[in-house]
Motif scaffolding. Structure first.
Motif, PDB file in Angstrom:
ATOM      1  N   LEU A 138       0.814  -1.220   0.000  1.00 48.21           N
ATOM      2  CA  LEU A 138       0.000   0.000   0.000  1.00 48.21           C
ATOM      3  C   LEU A 138       0.849   1.273   0.000  1.00 48.21           C
ATOM      4  O   LEU A 138       0.301   2.381   0.030  1.00 48.21           O
ATOM      5  CB  LEU A 138      -0.918   0.017   1.225  1.00 48.21           C
ATOM      6  N   THR A 139       2.154   1.141  -0.020  1.00 47.25           N
ATOM      7  CA  THR A 139       3.056   2.283   0.179  1.00 47.25           C
ATOM      8  C   THR A 139       2.726   3.487  -0.699  1.00 47.25           C
ATOM      9  O   THR A 139       2.486   4.591  -0.191  1.00 47.25           O
ATOM     10  CB  THR A 139       4.515   1.863  -0.055  1.00 47.25           C
ATOM     11  N   ALA A 140       2.716   3.305  -1.993  1.00 42.76           N
ATOM     12  CA  ALA A 140       2.509   4.441  -2.897  1.00 42.76           C
ATOM     13  C   ALA A 140       1.116   5.047  -2.728  1.00 42.76           C
ATOM     14  O   ALA A 140       0.959   6.269  -2.633  1.00 42.76           O
ATOM     15  CB  ALA A 140       2.732   4.005  -4.342  1.00 42.76           C
ATOM     16  N   ALA A 141       0.100   4.201  -2.701  1.00 44.39           N
ATOM     17  CA  ALA A 141      -1.282   4.687  -2.603  1.00 44.39           C
ATOM     18  C   ALA A 141      -1.537   5.387  -1.270  1.00 44.39           C
ATOM     19  O   ALA A 141      -2.164   6.459  -1.220  1.00 44.39           O
ATOM     20  CB  ALA A 141      -2.255   3.526  -2.785  1.00 44.39           C
ATOM     21  N   PHE A 142      -1.045   4.812  -0.179  1.00 45.26           N
ATOM     22  CA  PHE A 142      -1.294   5.417   1.133  1.00 45.26           C
ATOM     23  C   PHE A 142      -0.476   6.688   1.345  1.00 45.26           C
ATOM     24  O   PHE A 142      -0.912   7.594   2.061  1.00 45.26           O
ATOM     25  CB  PHE A 142      -1.032   4.400   2.242  1.00 45.26           C
ATOM     26  N   ASN A 143       0.692   6.775   0.750  1.00 46.77           N
ATOM     27  CA  ASN A 143       1.439   8.033   0.829  1.00 46.77           C
ATOM     28  C   ASN A 143       0.633   9.156   0.193  1.00 46.77           C
ATOM     29  O   ASN A 143       0.598  10.283   0.704  1.00 46.77           O
ATOM     30  CB  ASN A 143       2.801   7.897   0.150  1.00 46.77           C
ATOM     31  N   GLN A 144      -0.031   8.852  -0.915  1.00 41.12           N
ATOM     32  CA  GLN A 144      -0.877   9.853  -1.559  1.00 41.12           C
ATOM     33  C   GLN A 144      -2.082  10.182  -0.685  1.00 41.12           C
ATOM     34  O   GLN A 144      -2.433  11.355  -0.497  1.00 41.12           O
ATOM     35  CB  GLN A 144      -1.352   9.340  -2.919  1.00 41.12           C
ATOM     36  N   LEU A 145      -2.706   9.163  -0.119  1.00 44.09           N
ATOM     37  CA  LEU A 145      -3.855   9.390   0.755  1.00 44.09           C
ATOM     38  C   LEU A 145      -3.451  10.164   2.009  1.00 44.09           C
ATOM     39  O   LEU A 145      -4.207  11.002   2.506  1.00 44.09           O
ATOM     40  CB  LEU A 145      -4.493   8.055   1.144  1.00 44.09           C
ATOM     41  N   GLY A 146      -2.244   9.902   2.505  1.00 49.10           N
ATOM     42  CA  GLY A 146      -1.757  10.636   3.664  1.00 49.10           C
ATOM     43  C   GLY A 146      -1.582  12.107   3.357  1.00 49.10           C
ATOM     44  O   GLY A 146      -1.903  12.972   4.182  1.00 49.10           O
ATOM     45  N   SER A 147      -1.090  12.399   2.168  1.00 46.25           N
ATOM     46  CA  SER A 147      -0.935  13.787   1.737  1.00 46.25           C
ATOM     47  C   SER A 147      -2.295  14.461   1.601  1.00 46.25           C
ATOM     48  O   SER A 147      -2.488  15.610   2.034  1.00 46.25           O
ATOM     49  CB  SER A 147      -0.179  13.833   0.406  1.00 46.25           C
ATOM     50  N   ASP A 148      -3.247  13.756   1.010  1.00 42.75           N
ATOM     51  CA  ASP A 148      -4.604  14.292   0.855  1.00 42.75           C
ATOM     52  C   ASP A 148      -5.246  14.548   2.223  1.00 42.75           C
ATOM     53  O   ASP A 148      -5.922  15.564   2.431  1.00 42.75           O
ATOM     54  CB  ASP A 148      -5.478  13.309   0.064  1.00 42.75           C
ATOM     55  N   PHE A 149      -5.027  13.624   3.154  1.00 43.55           N
ATOM     56  CA  PHE A 149      -5.607  13.760   4.492  1.00 43.55           C
ATOM     57  C   PHE A 149      -5.010  14.960   5.217  1.00 43.55           C
ATOM     58  O   PHE A 149      -5.743  15.729   5.867  1.00 43.55           O
ATOM     59  CB  PHE A 149      -5.353  12.482   5.296  1.00 43.55           C
ATOM     60  N   ALA A 150      -3.699  15.139   5.105  1.00 50.44           N
ATOM     61  CA  ALA A 150      -3.038  16.269   5.767  1.00 50.44           C
ATOM     62  C   ALA A 150      -3.523  17.597   5.205  1.00 50.44           C
ATOM     63  O   ALA A 150      -3.679  18.581   5.944  1.00 50.44           O
ATOM     64  CB  ALA A 150      -1.525  16.145   5.607  1.00 50.44           C
ATOM     65  N   THR A 151      -3.786  17.639   3.901  1.00 49.61           N
ATOM     66  CA  THR A 151      -4.291  18.861   3.282  1.00 49.61           C
ATOM     67  C   THR A 151      -5.684  19.203   3.807  1.00 49.61           C
ATOM     68  O   THR A 151      -5.992  20.368   4.084  1.00 49.61           O
ATOM     69  CB  THR A 151      -4.344  18.706   1.750  1.00 49.61           C
ATOM     70  N   ALA A 152      -6.510  18.177   3.956  1.00 52.43           N
ATOM     71  CA  ALA A 152      -7.879  18.392   4.433  1.00 52.43           C
ATOM     72  C   ALA A 152      -7.950  18.572   5.953  1.00 52.43           C
ATOM     73  O   ALA A 152      -8.912  19.128   6.465  1.00 52.43           O
ATOM     74  CB  ALA A 152      -8.762  17.214   4.010  1.00 52.43           C
ATOM     75  N   ASN A 153      -6.913  18.112   6.648  1.00 59.49           N
ATOM     76  CA  ASN A 153      -6.878  18.204   8.113  1.00 59.49           C
ATOM     77  C   ASN A 153      -5.529  18.770   8.546  1.00 59.49           C
ATOM     78  O   ASN A 153      -4.659  18.028   9.041  1.00 59.49           O
ATOM     79  CB  ASN A 153      -7.091  16.820   8.739  1.00 59.49           C
ATOM     80  N   PRO A 154      -5.332  20.076   8.362  1.00 59.86           N
ATOM     81  CA  PRO A 154      -4.014  20.684   8.613  1.00 59.86           C
ATOM     82  C   PRO A 154      -3.500  20.537  10.037  1.00 59.86           C
ATOM     83  O   PRO A 154      -2.309  20.709  10.286  1.00 59.86           O
ATOM     84  CB  PRO A 154      -4.233  22.162   8.256  1.00 59.86           C
ATOM     85  N   GLY A 155      -4.346  20.197  10.981  1.00 56.66           N
ATOM     86  CA  GLY A 155      -3.889  20.031  12.359  1.00 56.66           C
ATOM     87  C   GLY A 155      -3.456  18.615  12.686  1.00 56.66           C
ATOM     88  O   GLY A 155      -3.089  18.316  13.819  1.00 56.66           O
ATOM     89  N   THR A 156      -3.500  17.713  11.699  1.00 56.31           N
ATOM     90  CA  THR A 156      -3.170  16.312  11.945  1.00 56.31           C
ATOM     91  C   THR A 156      -2.060  15.837  11.004  1.00 56.31           C
ATOM     92  O   THR A 156      -2.161  15.990   9.794  1.00 56.31           O
ATOM     93  CB  THR A 156      -4.400  15.402  11.757  1.00 56.31           C
TER      94      THR A 156
ATOM     95  N   ASP B 147       2.346  -3.714  -7.276  1.00 56.17           N
ATOM     96  CA  ASP B 147       3.785  -3.592  -7.022  1.00 56.17           C
ATOM     97  C   ASP B 147       4.577  -3.511  -8.323  1.00 56.17           C
ATOM     98  O   ASP B 147       5.592  -2.829  -8.403  1.00 56.17           O
ATOM     99  CB  ASP B 147       4.276  -4.767  -6.177  1.00 56.17           C
ATOM    100  N   VAL B 148       4.116  -4.228  -9.341  1.00 56.69           N
ATOM    101  CA  VAL B 148       4.761  -4.127 -10.651  1.00 56.69           C
ATOM    102  C   VAL B 148       4.546  -2.725 -11.206  1.00 56.69           C
ATOM    103  O   VAL B 148       5.469  -2.100 -11.742  1.00 56.69           O
ATOM    104  CB  VAL B 148       4.197  -5.187 -11.623  1.00 56.69           C
ATOM    105  N   THR B 149       3.332  -2.220 -11.044  1.00 53.81           N
ATOM    106  CA  THR B 149       3.034  -0.852 -11.493  1.00 53.81           C
ATOM    107  C   THR B 149       3.913   0.156 -10.773  1.00 53.81           C
ATOM    108  O   THR B 149       4.483   1.064 -11.384  1.00 53.81           O
ATOM    109  CB  THR B 149       1.553  -0.511 -11.238  1.00 53.81           C
ATOM    110  N   ALA B 150       4.047   0.001  -9.445  1.00 54.58           N
ATOM    111  CA  ALA B 150       4.868   0.917  -8.655  1.00 54.58           C
ATOM    112  C   ALA B 150       6.345   0.816  -9.008  1.00 54.58           C
ATOM    113  O   ALA B 150       7.109   1.763  -8.796  1.00 54.58           O
ATOM    114  CB  ALA B 150       4.665   0.635  -7.165  1.00 54.58           C
TER     115      ALA B 150
END
Length: 260
Positions: A48-66, A196-199
């Motif tokens: 999940l590394t690549a996908a969750f890194n993107q989701l983590g970035s999206d989450f931080a943008t929407a929740n600047p205090g977290t 993983d092949v895609t990544a």
């Protein structure tokens, strides 16, 4: 008169010192200080590394205090860490087996994605691998994830379905390590997830596994009960399950959850 003034000055100094101390305590505890940041730690399967890194970035943008911190590893290792009271807020596994190991330590899990397996080979496929049968050739160096790793267990199921016996040159702790060995030329082929092949980008190529021989991996996610930040952890889980989260996962090659 002079003595009274001295006593008054002393009292003022003591009160001021106490006020300053209280102020320092509030600041250090973050009780009402501006700019205090909450951090959550997400334990997630290596695939999940690549996908969750993107989701983590999206989450931080929407929740600047977290702030979101990730711990990516094999699901079996993550489950063990949670059992040993590692500070996790969310757990996303590449299988239901490892999620079941910590079912008493998490909230109700929900399946958020699925995946298929693929043969990973060096860029350009120099050994000419065409299918699972080729992995049995004695002159081919094959690397797999270890049997207790979800990807390793899924790989053995795929090989059993195809009636193919493989003697791997190594068995890795997570699926990313399999891709790395192939990309570096330390192995000729391996079995990993399509994602993983895609990544792997231009470092590797993939050889498809027929549908009747393939295995569908199921990914559940849950909030860890011991989390001190239940609302933020639930918010991250909700993002993964949302339409936005599903679109991000799809963009990285993940399939939607099974319908049944």
């Amino acid at each position: 008169m002079v003595r009274s003034r001295i006593r008054l000055a002393a009292v003022v100094l003591v009160v001021a010192a106490l006020a300053a101390a209280c102020s320092d305590d509030r600041s250090s505890s973050g009780g009402s200080g501006a700019g205090a940041e909450t951090g959550i730690t997400v334990f997630a399967a290596a695939s999940l590394t690549a996908a969750f890194n993107q989701l983590g970035s999206d989450f931080a943008t929407a929740n600047p205090g977290t702030k979101v911190t990730f711990n990516f590893a094999g699901s079996q290792a993550l489950a063990t860490q949670i059992q040993q009271s590692a500070p996790a807020d969310v757990f996303a596994s590449a299988d239901t087996t490892n999620m079941d190991k910590v079912k008493d330590l998490t909230g109700a899990p929900k399946v958020f994605a699925s995946n298929l397996l693929q043969i990973v080979v060096e860029k350009g496929n120099p050994k000419g691998v065409k299918g699972l049968d080729d992995l049995a050739h004695s002159d081919l160096k094959v690397v797999l994830a270890a049997p207790d790793v979800p990807a390793g267990r899924y790989a053995m199921q795929v090989l059993d379905r195809a009636g193919v016996t493989v003697e791997p040159v190594s068995q890795e702790d997570n699926v990313k390590a399999v891709v790395t060995k192939v990309s570096l030329g330390e192995a000729d082929a391996g079995i990993v997830y399509v994602t993983d092949v895609t990544a792997g980008g231009d470092q590797v190529d993939g050889v498809d596994i027929p549908t009747d021989q393939n295995v569908r991996a199921t990914y559940p996610i849950a909030v860890v009960k011991a989390s001190s930040h239940q609302s933020q952890a639930q918010a991250f889980m909700d993002l993964v399950l949302s339409d936005q989260g599903q679109q991000v996962l799809k963009s990285f090659g993940f399939l939607p959850p099974p319908t049944s």
